[in-house]
Design an enzyme around this catalytic site. Structure first.
Site, PDB file in Angstrom:
ATOM      1  N   GLU A  13       0.846  -1.143   0.150  1.00 18.02           N
ATOM      2  CA  GLU A  13      -0.023   0.054  -0.228  1.00 18.02           C
ATOM      3  C   GLU A  13       0.853   1.387  -0.032  1.00 18.02           C
ATOM      4  O   GLU A  13       1.778   1.246   0.994  1.00 18.02           O
ATOM      5  CB  GLU A  13      -0.971   0.102   1.326  1.00 18.02           C
ATOM      6  CG  GLU A  13      -1.717   1.107   1.238  1.00 18.02           C
ATOM      7  CD  GLU A  13      -2.766   1.273   0.117  1.00 18.02           C
ATOM      8  OE1 GLU A  13      -3.295   0.393  -0.314  1.00 18.02           O
ATOM      9  OE2 GLU A  13      -2.689   2.683  -0.375  1.00 18.02           O
TER      10      GLU A  13
ATOM     11  N   ASP B  25       1.394  -0.027  -4.913  1.00 17.89           N
ATOM     12  CA  ASP B  25       0.283   0.193  -5.631  1.00 17.89           C
ATOM     13  C   ASP B  25       0.305   1.663  -6.457  1.00 17.89           C
ATOM     14  O   ASP B  25      -0.259   1.586  -7.610  1.00 17.89           O
ATOM     15  CB  ASP B  25      -1.078  -0.125  -4.960  1.00 17.89           C
ATOM     16  CG  ASP B  25      -1.279   0.409  -3.954  1.00 17.89           C
ATOM     17  OD1 ASP B  25      -0.667   1.322  -3.256  1.00 17.89           O
ATOM     18  OD2 ASP B  25      -2.356   0.191  -3.466  1.00 17.89           O
ATOM     19  N   HIS B  26       0.376   2.655  -5.635  1.00 12.39           N
ATOM     20  CA  HIS B  26       0.331   3.768  -6.293  1.00 12.39           C
ATOM     21  C   HIS B  26       1.138   5.058  -5.103  1.00 12.39           C
ATOM     22  O   HIS B  26       1.667   4.473  -4.159  1.00 12.39           O
ATOM     23  CB  HIS B  26      -1.091   4.535  -6.256  1.00 12.39           C
ATOM     24  CG  HIS B  26      -1.768   4.206  -4.911  1.00 12.39           C
ATOM     25  ND1 HIS B  26      -1.734   4.933  -3.931  1.00 12.39           N
ATOM     26  CD2 HIS B  26      -2.699   3.090  -4.891  1.00 12.39           C
ATOM     27  CE1 HIS B  26      -2.661   4.345  -3.013  1.00 12.39           C
ATOM     28  NE2 HIS B  26      -3.255   3.309  -3.575  1.00 12.39           N
TER      29      HIS B  26
ATOM     30  N   THR C  34      -5.922   1.375  -5.438  1.00  8.98           N
ATOM     31  CA  THR C  34      -5.389   0.138  -5.374  1.00  8.98           C
ATOM     32  C   THR C  34      -6.097  -0.818  -6.369  1.00  8.98           C
ATOM     33  O   THR C  34      -5.574  -1.746  -6.775  1.00  8.98           O
ATOM     34  CB  THR C  34      -5.905  -0.544  -4.014  1.00  8.98           C
ATOM     35  OG1 THR C  34      -5.502   0.773  -2.950  1.00  8.98           O
ATOM     36  CG2 THR C  34      -5.127  -1.641  -3.625  1.00  8.98           C
TER      37      THR C  34
ATOM     38  N   HIS D  23      -1.528   3.226   4.719  1.00  9.06           N
ATOM     39  CA  HIS D  23      -2.345   4.128   3.837  1.00  9.06           C
ATOM     40  C   HIS D  23      -2.566   5.636   4.513  1.00  9.06           C
ATOM     41  O   HIS D  23      -2.321   5.619   5.744  1.00  9.06           O
ATOM     42  CB  HIS D  23      -3.812   3.363   3.828  1.00  9.06           C
ATOM     43  CG  HIS D  23      -4.818   3.755   2.940  1.00  9.06           C
ATOM     44  ND1 HIS D  23      -5.597   5.098   2.998  1.00  9.06           N
ATOM     45  CD2 HIS D  23      -5.350   3.276   1.735  1.00  9.06           C
ATOM     46  CE1 HIS D  23      -6.220   5.298   1.973  1.00  9.06           C
ATOM     47  NE2 HIS D  23      -5.939   4.167   1.155  1.00  9.06           N
TER      48      HIS D  23
HETATM   49  C1  GP9 Z   1      -8.969  -0.915   0.688  1.00  8.48           C
HETATM   50  C2  GP9 Z   1      -7.736  -0.628   0.294  1.00  8.48           C
HETATM   51  C3  GP9 Z   1      -7.228   0.853   0.001  1.00  8.48           C
HETATM   52  O1  GP9 Z   1      -9.568  -2.191   0.558  1.00  8.48           O
HETATM   53  O2  GP9 Z   1      -7.370  -1.631  -0.814  1.00  8.48           O
HETATM   54  O3  GP9 Z   1      -7.514   1.397  -1.274  1.00  8.48           O
HETATM   55  P1  GP9 Z   1      -7.377   2.791  -1.686  1.00  8.48           P
HETATM   56  O4  GP9 Z   1      -7.815   3.677  -0.791  1.00  8.48           O
HETATM   57  O5  GP9 Z   1      -5.932   2.976  -1.553  1.00  8.48           O
HETATM   58  O6  GP9 Z   1      -7.571   2.583  -2.936  1.00  8.48           O
HETATM   59 MN    MN Z   2      -4.095   1.731  -2.115  1.00 11.15          MN
END
Ligand code: GP9
Ligand code: MN
Length: 653
Positions: free
Chosen positions: A260, A478-479, A304, A419
């Site tokens: 994340e 992921d980003h 994500t 996150h």
């Molecule tokens: C939630 C997680 C976060 O299940 O994958 O998502 P994001 O806010 O990073 O897109």
């Molecule tokens: Mn994410």
């Protein structure tokens, strides 16, 4: 309105007024809906503000329903009132029943693809108290039968207009208040639970109907002819595997970990004299792990889920919204399906509930055998942060489950605790926060360090479980985690005067490593992005990608082109960064002379994005039947709440 409130002093007199029945119905309907929210759904409502939104969110739809009734004259009004109230109550009831079984809300696509796969009869789900959901239509029926209704509303069209305007105004206020608590609620639409919590179950249904109609129209207008040009373009750009690496990890389990918000600048970065990611650094420099230090994320609004989609399909996400949410019914030839054909089992591990990003629907289309969501984890307060499980307990609890999977398997693991806004619970870290003048940025390092620790522990557990030697472990950020809003603090982090648009583009690098025991990799500086992961992995496994329609290419192949498109059609190459329609020279970070092949580069990026958009928005893979692939029937997959027996089995060591 005031007159009605005054008249309440004398219930008999109140009842005789023209609009009384409508008001009574509306209030009953509103309160009933609110009570259903509280007792039947798990919406994760927290704090007064969210409670307040939950309480008021049925109002706009209630007004809308009542306004519709005023379209009718005389007796028709009461009949219509009964009918629309009954239909709305049935809809609420149906959602409750559906939720009891699927822990999810009804959507148009689920109705369209309804199958007898629930395995349990509706009767078993019924409860005596469910009758209360019909209290308001029953009241109206009694009024009609007993002829107890007062006079009709004569100037009914004026009443219609007024109520409709009130409905729209209340809805806009509701949406505005919701956006304060949850920005981009509608554009990102990450979770049905959130939409229901903030906007209400009826508004959600209307929203879903609009979205589904749009998507179905795009699909219906497309035909197999649309595939021809896209197919030709992709096949002409196929990149052959590198024989030095092809099949080097044949037959291994694939463990794909979404890290994340993990950007690449944390690698080898220190706070004081402490490395932020000592474990990932050790992999990056061990001489055998493939560490791609010019890897960029290519996500759009779907964050994500967009990153997942690229791993799954090697196609680009959509320019707007999330493919997972808006195109979950598409035909997919995803990594899970390709590997299934090769004899693999597949599973997703994620410590959040399955409806987030519509995963439970998308995974069906992609043919994931199992989805271990929050329902399988120990979601205690100390294990949870932000959206769900903290990474250390998440990995810890995942290993026993993973051990139960038949090998070879493909396991996608989605971490969560690094996150935004990255705050940590005191007891989970001793790592220092940064000192860059911004809380979010300062906390990021602590939180990234926690993620790194969780990975180290996971690797240890994998070794102890015996799975390590048989697996390749693929890790990708992921980003971005730190957005442009934090440029001042980021300038301090990077020891720069300011963050320019060039820097922002360059900062879209996220971590990407492939650790394959027995395979020698090492650092790799090739320019690449998320769409390139799947072909790279498949070729390492010895599966040629030439038959699959994908927009990425094997990073290890000498033919790989280092043009990395971003979703907004900006891009980076080894020499240039093109953003805001300006070319920058990567060596200096300054504006560059327009390169001779500028038009060609811009065109190439547009072609790639366009080919991908054609496939995704028009659902073109339904017309494509690759060899070495068995089509996925999404009705064969369903991720139900685990039973006690399931939990005992999977959680046992
Ligand atoms: C939630 C997680 C976060 O299940 O994958 O998502 P994001 O806010 O990073 O897109
Ligand atoms: Mn994410």
């Amino acid at each position: 309105m005031l007159r009605y409130i005054k008249a309440l002093k004398n219930p008999k007199a109140f009842f005789k007024r023209y609009h009384s029945i409508f008001i009574i119905t509306a209030v009953l309907f509103w309160i009933k809906t609110y009570l259903v929210y509280l007792t039947q759904f798990k919406l994760g409502v927290e704090g007064f503000y969210q409670h307040f939104l939950l309480f008021i969110n049925p109002v706009s739809s209630t007004l809308l329903i009542i306004s519709f009734v005023y379209l009718f004259k005389k007796k028709g009004q009461y009949r219509m009132l009964f009918l629309v109230d009954l239909i709305s109550s049935i809809w609420l009831f149906a959602n409750v029943m559906y939720y009891r079984f699927f822990s999810d809300f009804i959507t148009i696509p689920t109705i369209m693809s309804a199958q007898e796969n629930s395995g349990s009869s509706v009767l078993e789900l019924l409860r005596v108290t469910d009758i209360l959901m019909f209290i308001d239509p029953i009241v109206i029926l009694i009024v009609i039968v007993k002829k107890a209704a007062p006079l009709y509303v004569n100037n009914h069209l004026a009443a219609f207009r007024r109520t409709l305007i009130a409905a729209i105004c209340v809805f806009l206020i509701n949406l505005g208040l919701a956006e304060i608590d949850r920005p981009q609620l509608l554009t990102r639409t990450f979770d049905r639970n959130y939409l229901v919590k903030y906007l209400g179950v009826y508004n959600f249904s209307i929203y879903d109907a609009i979205q589904s109609t749009k998507s179905m129209t795009q699909r219906a207008m497309a035909g197999s002819d649309d595939l021809v040009a896209v197919d030709n373009y992709i096949k002409a750009n196929y990149v052959k595997p590198n024989p030095d690496y092809f099949g080097k990890a044949q037959g291994k389990n694939v463990i794909l970990i979404s890290l994340e918000s993990l950007q690449n600048f944390v690698i080898d970065y220190k706070i004081g004299n402490q490395e932020v990611t000592p474990f990932l650094n050790s992999l990056a420099h061990d001489g055998t792990t493939f560490y791609f230090d010019n890897f960029f994320h290519q996500t759009g609004q779907g964050k994500t889920s967009d990153a997942e989609f690229m791993m799954d399909t090697a196609l680009f996400p959509m320019a707007q919204g999330s493919v997972y949410v808006n195109k979950a019914q598409n035909t997919e030839q995803a990594l899970s399906g390709i590997l299934k054909y090769q004899g693999y089992n597949s599973a997703v591990f994620h410590g959040n509930y399955k409806t987030f990003w519509n995963r439970n629907e998308m995974y069906r289309s992609m043919g994931y055998d199992k989805f271990f969501d929050a329902a399988y984890y120990d979601m205690t307060d100390e294990n949870k942060k932000n959206y769900g499980m903290k990474d250390i307990p998440f990995f810890k609890e995942s290993v026993p489950i993973m051990k139960k999977l038949e090998q070879p398997f493909f396991a996608k693991m989605i971490t969560l605790s690094n996150h935004y806004p990255f705050g940590m619970d005191q007891q989970d870290t001793t790592f220092p926060v940064g000192d860059f003048g911004d809380k979010v940025v300062n906390q990021y390092f602590q939180s990234a360090n926690y993620l790194d620790t969780s990975l180290k522990l996971f690797f240890d557990d994998l070794k102890a479980s015996g799975l390590y030697e048989n697996s390749i472990i693929v890790m990708y950020g992921d980003h971005y985690g730190i957005s442009e809003n934090y440029n001042d603090a980021m300038a301090k982090v990077l020891n720069k005067e300011e963050i320019t648009p060039f820097d922002t583009a360059q900062l879209q690098r996220t971590v990407f490593m492939v650790h394959a025991p027995g395979v020698t990799g090492g650092p790799n500086h090739t320019y690449c992005g998320e769409v390139d992961v799947r072909p790279t992995i498949l070729h390492l496994l010895g599966i040629d990608t030439k038959d699959y329609l994908e927009l990425g290419s094997d990073i290890l192949s000498p033919e790989h082109q280092g043009i990395v498109p971003f979703r907004n059609a900006s891009f980076v190459t080894p020499q240039y960064t093109y953003t805001g329609e300006i070319f920058y020279d990567n060596a200096t970070g300054l504006e560059a002379e327009t390169p001779v092949d500028a038009d060609k580069l811009i065109e190439t990026v547009k072609e790639k994005l366009n080919a991908s958009d054609q496939i995704v928005t028009k659902d073109l893979l339904r017309f494509y039947t690759p060899p070495n692939f068995t089509p996925i029937d999404r009705n064969d997959y369903q991720y139900l709440k685990p039973t006690k027996v399931d939990l005992d089995y999977y959680k046992s060591p």
